[in-house]
Design a protein around this motif. Structure first.
Motif, PDB file in Angstrom:
ATOM      1  N   ASN A 131      50.056  21.089 -91.662  1.00 44.46           N
ATOM      2  CA  ASN A 131      48.994  22.089 -91.562  1.00 44.46           C
ATOM      3  C   ASN A 131      49.570  23.483 -91.815  1.00 44.46           C
ATOM      4  O   ASN A 131      50.596  23.850 -91.261  1.00 44.46           O
ATOM      5  N   ARG A 159      44.643  27.320 -89.978  1.00 40.60           N
ATOM      6  CA  ARG A 159      43.573  26.806 -89.118  1.00 40.60           C
ATOM      7  C   ARG A 159      42.716  27.980 -88.666  1.00 40.60           C
ATOM      8  O   ARG A 159      43.248  29.035 -88.292  1.00 40.60           O
ATOM      9  N   LYS A 160      41.412  27.800 -88.728  1.00 42.99           N
ATOM     10  CA  LYS A 160      40.521  28.877 -88.305  1.00 42.99           C
ATOM     11  C   LYS A 160      39.258  28.286 -87.704  1.00 42.99           C
ATOM     12  O   LYS A 160      38.708  27.311 -88.224  1.00 42.99           O
ATOM     13  N   ASN A 161      38.804  28.873 -86.602  1.00 48.52           N
ATOM     14  CA  ASN A 161      37.530  28.482 -86.017  1.00 48.52           C
ATOM     15  C   ASN A 161      36.419  29.215 -86.737  1.00 48.52           C
ATOM     16  O   ASN A 161      36.504  30.419 -86.991  1.00 48.52           O
ATOM     17  N   SER A 162      35.371  28.465 -87.080  1.00 49.35           N
ATOM     18  CA  SER A 162      34.242  29.025 -87.802  1.00 49.35           C
ATOM     19  C   SER A 162      32.971  28.783 -87.016  1.00 49.35           C
ATOM     20  O   SER A 162      32.765  27.694 -86.470  1.00 49.35           O
ATOM     21  N   LYS A 206      32.735  25.129 -87.194  1.00 48.22           N
ATOM     22  CA  LYS A 206      33.640  24.911 -86.056  1.00 48.22           C
ATOM     23  C   LYS A 206      35.089  25.078 -86.492  1.00 48.22           C
ATOM     24  O   LYS A 206      35.553  26.176 -86.678  1.00 48.22           O
ATOM     25  N   SER A 207      35.805  23.998 -86.725  1.00 49.17           N
ATOM     26  CA  SER A 207      37.220  24.077 -87.089  1.00 49.17           C
ATOM     27  C   SER A 207      37.414  23.853 -88.585  1.00 49.17           C
ATOM     28  O   SER A 207      36.857  22.920 -89.165  1.00 49.17           O
ATOM     29  N   GLU A 247      40.626  23.595 -91.478  1.00 49.53           N
ATOM     30  CA  GLU A 247      42.068  23.453 -91.605  1.00 49.53           C
ATOM     31  C   GLU A 247      42.462  23.232 -93.061  1.00 49.53           C
ATOM     32  O   GLU A 247      41.821  22.453 -93.762  1.00 49.53           O
ATOM     33  N   SER A 264      37.332  19.721 -92.045  1.00 51.89           N
ATOM     34  CA  SER A 264      36.702  20.183 -90.818  1.00 51.89           C
ATOM     35  C   SER A 264      37.274  19.350 -89.674  1.00 51.89           C
ATOM     36  O   SER A 264      38.246  18.616 -89.854  1.00 51.89           O
ATOM     37  N   LYS A 265      36.667  19.429 -88.512  1.00 49.99           N
ATOM     38  CA  LYS A 265      37.221  18.734 -87.347  1.00 49.99           C
ATOM     39  C   LYS A 265      37.299  17.226 -87.563  1.00 49.99           C
ATOM     40  O   LYS A 265      38.290  16.578 -87.208  1.00 49.99           O
ATOM     41  N   ASP A 285      30.460  19.528 -90.734  1.00 50.04           N
ATOM     42  CA  ASP A 285      31.306  18.461 -90.234  1.00 50.04           C
ATOM     43  C   ASP A 285      30.730  17.133 -90.736  1.00 50.04           C
ATOM     44  O   ASP A 285      30.669  16.930 -91.940  1.00 50.04           O
TER      45      ASP A 285
END
Length: 220
Positions: free
Chosen positions: A13, A16-19, A23-24, A26, A38-39, A147
């Motif tokens: 990796n 990584r960023k939360n959106s 959401k996640s 990567e 995504s997650k 997601d």
């Protein structure tokens, strides 16, 4: 280069960023390739690029190459755009619509979408965009997920009819769907019945483990 080599043994990796929307998010080196996830699912490159490449293959690379305008609803990292430009050698206009500004930033930074001269990316909601645009297209690619969820509007009559209106005669819709359960399969079966004899509809099940593709040609 070291991370790329190591990724053949273990995913590496690098971002990584939360959106708020997805959401996640990567960016990861996997098997020597950068992918966007995504997650819970692959968003661009990796399996998703294989899925949409198969869809374009079903339509026919030579046919796609002759189109003048393509609309991509749901850009993510832009893997289908890279297939269009790098592999198919599409020279016409590509319009990409992406809701999440964080995804657009990642696509430009890590996947170089802002270096593609015949691409215009618009930060907008796909539903709002298709209501507003006055353009018509030879190919409309629908690849919209949050997601593992698909927005309900994609399967509603108003959106379907508007997409059909924006499609030129002899043009195609390429629609990537996710089928995780019986309800999703029933939803897709119902979607297929929404098209009358003016359209040729083909469904390709199990393109990957949980994906079904539709290709829809407008006959008149």
């Amino acid at each position: 280069m070291i991370k790329k080599i190591l990724s053949y043994f273990i995913p590496i990796n690098i971002y990584r960023k939360n959106s708020e929307i997805n959401k996640s998010l990567e960016v990861t080196w996997t098997n020597g390739q950068l992918v966007l996830d995504s997650k819970n699912t692959n968003y661009s490159y990796g399996s998703l690029q294989r899925i949409l490449r198969k869809g374009l293959h079903y339509i026919g690379f030579e046919r796609v190459r002759k189109f003048e305008s393509i609309l991509v609803l749901g850009v993510a990292g832009g893997s289908v755009i890279k297939t269009l430009v790098d592999e198919i050698k599409f020279k016409g206009e590509i319009t990409g619509v992406e809701l999440d500004p964080n995804v657009i930033e990642i696509a430009n930074t890590y996947f170089g979408l802002n270096q593609i001269p015949n691409l215009k990316i618009i930060n907008d909601d796909a539903f709002e965009f298709v209501l507003k645009t006055k353009e018509k297209y030879d190919l409309i690619i629908i690849d919209i997920f949050q997601d593992t969820k698909m927005p309900n509007f994609l399967f509603e009559d108003f959106f379907i009819n508007r997409i059909n209106f924006l499609l030129n005669v002899d043009g195609f819709i390429l629609f990537n769907t996710m089928t995780l359960n019986k309800k999703d399969k029933e939803r897709n079966a119902s979607y297929r019945l929404r098209f009358n004899s003016d359209y040729s509809v083909r469904m390709y099940p199990k393109v990957e483990d949980h994906n079904e593709l539709f290709t829809i040609k407008k006959l008149k």
